[in-house]
Design a protein around this motif. Structure first.
Motif, PDB file in Angstrom:
ATOM      1  N   GLY A   8       0.948  -1.332   0.144  1.00  8.18           N
ATOM      2  CA  GLY A   8      -0.104  -0.044  -0.072  1.00  8.18           C
ATOM      3  C   GLY A   8       0.613   1.143   0.154  1.00  8.18           C
ATOM      4  O   GLY A   8       1.901   1.161   0.506  1.00  8.18           O
ATOM      5  N   CYS A   9       0.577   2.290  -0.810  1.00  7.68           N
ATOM      6  CA  CYS A   9       1.305   3.527  -0.925  1.00  7.68           C
ATOM      7  C   CYS A   9       0.333   4.794  -1.194  1.00  7.68           C
ATOM      8  O   CYS A   9      -0.372   4.230  -2.035  1.00  7.68           O
ATOM      9  CB  CYS A   9       2.577   3.277  -1.781  1.00  7.68           C
ATOM     10  SG  CYS A   9       3.466   4.857  -2.185  1.00  7.68           S
ATOM     11  N   THR A  10       0.472   6.049  -0.803  1.00  3.01           N
ATOM     12  CA  THR A  10      -0.304   6.877  -1.030  1.00  3.01           C
ATOM     13  C   THR A  10       0.489   8.013  -1.752  1.00  3.01           C
ATOM     14  O   THR A  10       0.035   9.158  -2.066  1.00  3.01           O
ATOM     15  CB  THR A  10      -0.829   7.553   0.099  1.00  3.01           C
ATOM     16  OG1 THR A  10       0.130   8.100   1.105  1.00  3.01           O
ATOM     17  CG2 THR A  10      -1.860   6.563   0.874  1.00  3.01           C
ATOM     18  N   VAL A  11       1.772   7.640  -2.063  1.00  6.52           N
ATOM     19  CA  VAL A  11       2.593   8.570  -2.839  1.00  6.52           C
ATOM     20  C   VAL A  11       2.433   8.574  -4.147  1.00  6.52           C
ATOM     21  O   VAL A  11       3.201   8.155  -5.193  1.00  6.52           O
ATOM     22  CB  VAL A  11       4.144   8.086  -2.369  1.00  6.52           C
ATOM     23  CG1 VAL A  11       5.008   9.417  -2.907  1.00  6.52           C
ATOM     24  CG2 VAL A  11       4.213   8.156  -1.057  1.00  6.52           C
ATOM     25  N   ASN A  12       1.302   9.098  -4.659  1.00  5.57           N
ATOM     26  CA  ASN A  12       1.000   9.200  -6.116  1.00  5.57           C
ATOM     27  C   ASN A  12       1.842   9.942  -7.111  1.00  5.57           C
ATOM     28  O   ASN A  12       1.630  10.082  -8.061  1.00  5.57           O
ATOM     29  CB  ASN A  12      -0.523   9.488  -6.485  1.00  5.57           C
ATOM     30  CG  ASN A  12      -1.028  10.868  -5.879  1.00  5.57           C
ATOM     31  OD1 ASN A  12       0.016  11.585  -5.393  1.00  5.57           O
ATOM     32  ND2 ASN A  12      -2.246  11.056  -5.938  1.00  5.57           N
ATOM     33  N   GLU A  13       2.858  10.691  -6.501  1.00 10.72           N
ATOM     34  CA  GLU A  13       3.737  11.613  -7.090  1.00 10.72           C
ATOM     35  C   GLU A  13       4.886  10.673  -7.654  1.00 10.72           C
ATOM     36  O   GLU A  13       5.759  10.772  -8.525  1.00 10.72           O
ATOM     37  CB  GLU A  13       4.342  12.759  -6.448  1.00 10.72           C
ATOM     38  CG  GLU A  13       3.391  13.676  -6.026  1.00 10.72           C
ATOM     39  CD  GLU A  13       2.652  13.434  -4.597  1.00 10.72           C
ATOM     40  OE1 GLU A  13       2.941  12.247  -4.125  1.00 10.72           O
ATOM     41  OE2 GLU A  13       2.057  14.153  -4.030  1.00 10.72           O
ATOM     42  N   CYS A  14       4.881   9.289  -7.375  1.00  9.55           N
ATOM     43  CA  CYS A  14       5.990   8.335  -7.577  1.00  9.55           C
ATOM     44  C   CYS A  14       5.534   7.759  -8.811  1.00  9.55           C
ATOM     45  O   CYS A  14       4.596   7.557  -9.277  1.00  9.55           O
ATOM     46  CB  CYS A  14       5.992   7.391  -6.602  1.00  9.55           C
ATOM     47  SG  CYS A  14       7.390   6.005  -6.967  1.00  9.55           S
ATOM     48  N   ASP A  21      -5.468   3.642  -7.673  1.00 11.43           N
ATOM     49  CA  ASP A  21      -5.864   3.222  -6.016  1.00 11.43           C
ATOM     50  C   ASP A  21      -4.363   3.324  -5.404  1.00 11.43           C
ATOM     51  O   ASP A  21      -3.371   3.756  -6.045  1.00 11.43           O
ATOM     52  CB  ASP A  21      -6.060   1.739  -6.135  1.00 11.43           C
ATOM     53  CG  ASP A  21      -5.619   0.959  -6.919  1.00 11.43           C
ATOM     54  OD1 ASP A  21      -4.610   1.175  -7.341  1.00 11.43           O
ATOM     55  OD2 ASP A  21      -6.098  -0.064  -7.085  1.00 11.43           O
ATOM     56  N   SER A  22      -4.378   3.048  -4.152  1.00  9.28           N
ATOM     57  CA  SER A  22      -3.376   3.357  -3.296  1.00  9.28           C
ATOM     58  C   SER A  22      -2.493   2.323  -3.126  1.00  9.28           C
ATOM     59  O   SER A  22      -2.188   1.770  -2.115  1.00  9.28           O
ATOM     60  CB  SER A  22      -3.984   3.925  -1.932  1.00  9.28           C
ATOM     61  OG  SER A  22      -4.617   5.151  -1.815  1.00  9.28           O
ATOM     62  N   PHE A  23      -1.881   1.686  -4.338  1.00  4.22           N
ATOM     63  CA  PHE A  23      -0.835   0.792  -4.060  1.00  4.22           C
ATOM     64  C   PHE A  23       0.411   1.144  -5.020  1.00  4.22           C
ATOM     65  O   PHE A  23       0.404   1.988  -5.791  1.00  4.22           O
ATOM     66  CB  PHE A  23      -1.489  -0.476  -4.759  1.00  4.22           C
ATOM     67  CG  PHE A  23      -2.669  -0.900  -3.624  1.00  4.22           C
ATOM     68  CD1 PHE A  23      -2.154  -1.766  -2.551  1.00  4.22           C
ATOM     69  CD2 PHE A  23      -3.977  -0.845  -4.169  1.00  4.22           C
ATOM     70  CE1 PHE A  23      -3.271  -2.214  -1.811  1.00  4.22           C
ATOM     71  CE2 PHE A  23      -4.851  -1.253  -3.478  1.00  4.22           C
ATOM     72  CZ  PHE A  23      -4.682  -1.747  -2.137  1.00  4.22           C
ATOM     73  N   CYS A  24       1.561   0.442  -4.706  1.00  4.29           N
ATOM     74  CA  CYS A  24       2.689   0.336  -5.431  1.00  4.29           C
ATOM     75  C   CYS A  24       2.426  -0.598  -6.383  1.00  4.29           C
ATOM     76  O   CYS A  24       1.756  -1.584  -6.335  1.00  4.29           O
ATOM     77  CB  CYS A  24       3.786   0.146  -4.521  1.00  4.29           C
ATOM     78  SG  CYS A  24       5.533   0.302  -5.373  1.00  4.29           S
ATOM     79  N   SER A  25       3.327  -0.337  -7.671  1.00  8.20           N
ATOM     80  CA  SER A  25       3.315  -1.254  -8.797  1.00  8.20           C
ATOM     81  C   SER A  25       4.394  -2.247  -8.778  1.00  8.20           C
ATOM     82  O   SER A  25       4.422  -3.308  -9.679  1.00  8.20           O
ATOM     83  CB  SER A  25       3.003  -0.646 -10.120  1.00  8.20           C
ATOM     84  OG  SER A  25       4.178   0.032 -10.318  1.00  8.20           O
ATOM     85  N   LEU A  26       5.518  -1.986  -7.966  1.00 10.22           N
ATOM     86  CA  LEU A  26       6.593  -2.881  -8.016  1.00 10.22           C
ATOM     87  C   LEU A  26       6.381  -4.209  -7.181  1.00 10.22           C
ATOM     88  O   LEU A  26       5.460  -4.427  -6.589  1.00 10.22           O
ATOM     89  CB  LEU A  26       7.811  -1.870  -7.241  1.00 10.22           C
ATOM     90  CG  LEU A  26       8.376  -0.643  -8.127  1.00 10.22           C
ATOM     91  CD1 LEU A  26       9.278  -0.055  -7.220  1.00 10.22           C
ATOM     92  CD2 LEU A  26       8.609  -0.901  -9.627  1.00 10.22           C
ATOM     93  N   ASP A  27       7.305  -5.034  -7.757  1.00  9.40           N
ATOM     94  CA  ASP A  27       7.074  -6.229  -6.881  1.00  9.40           C
ATOM     95  C   ASP A  27       7.999  -6.125  -5.622  1.00  9.40           C
ATOM     96  O   ASP A  27       7.604  -7.049  -4.418  1.00  9.40           O
ATOM     97  CB  ASP A  27       7.994  -7.387  -7.717  1.00  9.40           C
ATOM     98  CG  ASP A  27       7.193  -7.872  -8.991  1.00  9.40           C
ATOM     99  OD1 ASP A  27       6.167  -7.785  -8.927  1.00  9.40           O
ATOM    100  OD2 ASP A  27       7.673  -8.336  -9.799  1.00  9.40           O
ATOM    101  N   HIS A  28       8.919  -5.343  -5.524  1.00  8.67           N
ATOM    102  CA  HIS A  28       9.828  -5.062  -4.187  1.00  8.67           C
ATOM    103  C   HIS A  28      10.267  -3.828  -4.196  1.00  8.67           C
ATOM    104  O   HIS A  28      10.355  -3.240  -4.881  1.00  8.67           O
ATOM    105  CB  HIS A  28      10.753  -6.054  -4.499  1.00  8.67           C
ATOM    106  CG  HIS A  28      12.113  -5.960  -3.653  1.00  8.67           C
ATOM    107  ND1 HIS A  28      13.046  -4.845  -3.861  1.00  8.67           N
ATOM    108  CD2 HIS A  28      12.280  -6.171  -2.362  1.00  8.67           C
ATOM    109  CE1 HIS A  28      13.927  -5.133  -2.874  1.00  8.67           C
ATOM    110  NE2 HIS A  28      13.498  -5.880  -1.981  1.00  8.67           N
ATOM    111  N   ILE A  29      10.244  -3.278  -2.997  1.00 14.48           N
ATOM    112  CA  ILE A  29      10.718  -2.020  -2.606  1.00 14.48           C
ATOM    113  C   ILE A  29      11.667  -2.054  -1.457  1.00 14.48           C
ATOM    114  O   ILE A  29      11.935  -2.956  -0.620  1.00 14.48           O
ATOM    115  CB  ILE A  29       9.439  -0.952  -2.329  1.00 14.48           C
ATOM    116  CG1 ILE A  29       8.622  -1.621  -0.985  1.00 14.48           C
ATOM    117  CG2 ILE A  29       8.449  -0.751  -3.247  1.00 14.48           C
ATOM    118  CD1 ILE A  29       7.876  -0.522  -0.367  1.00 14.48           C
TER     119      ILE A  29
END
Ligand code: SF4
Length: 53
Positions: A8-14, A21-29
């Motif tokens: 989950g992530c709310t940093v939509n400037e990334c 929606d409020s998610f990252c698209s990477l497999d790993h961070i």
């Protein structure tokens, strides 16, 4: 971008944010800290962030 519902992530400037929606698209961070010893939430951050164009 495909949302990774495990991150989950709310940093939509990334550039890796799933946008719709409020998610990252990477497999790993990579999570990093800004001080030698993290004592508060504010001393941690996403090290995989890259600014969107
Ligand atoms: S790379 Fe980090 S800041 Fe960027 S969308 Fe993923 S979790 Fe959020």
């Amino acid at each position: 971008m495909k949302a990774n519902k495990n991150i989950g992530c709310t940093v939509n400037e990334c550039k890796f944010h799933s946008k719709n929606d409020s998610f990252c698209s990477l497999d790993h961070i990579n999570i990093v800290k800004h001080e030698n010893k993290a004592t508060r939430q504010e001393t941690t951050d996403c090290g995989s962030f890259e600014a969107d164009k």
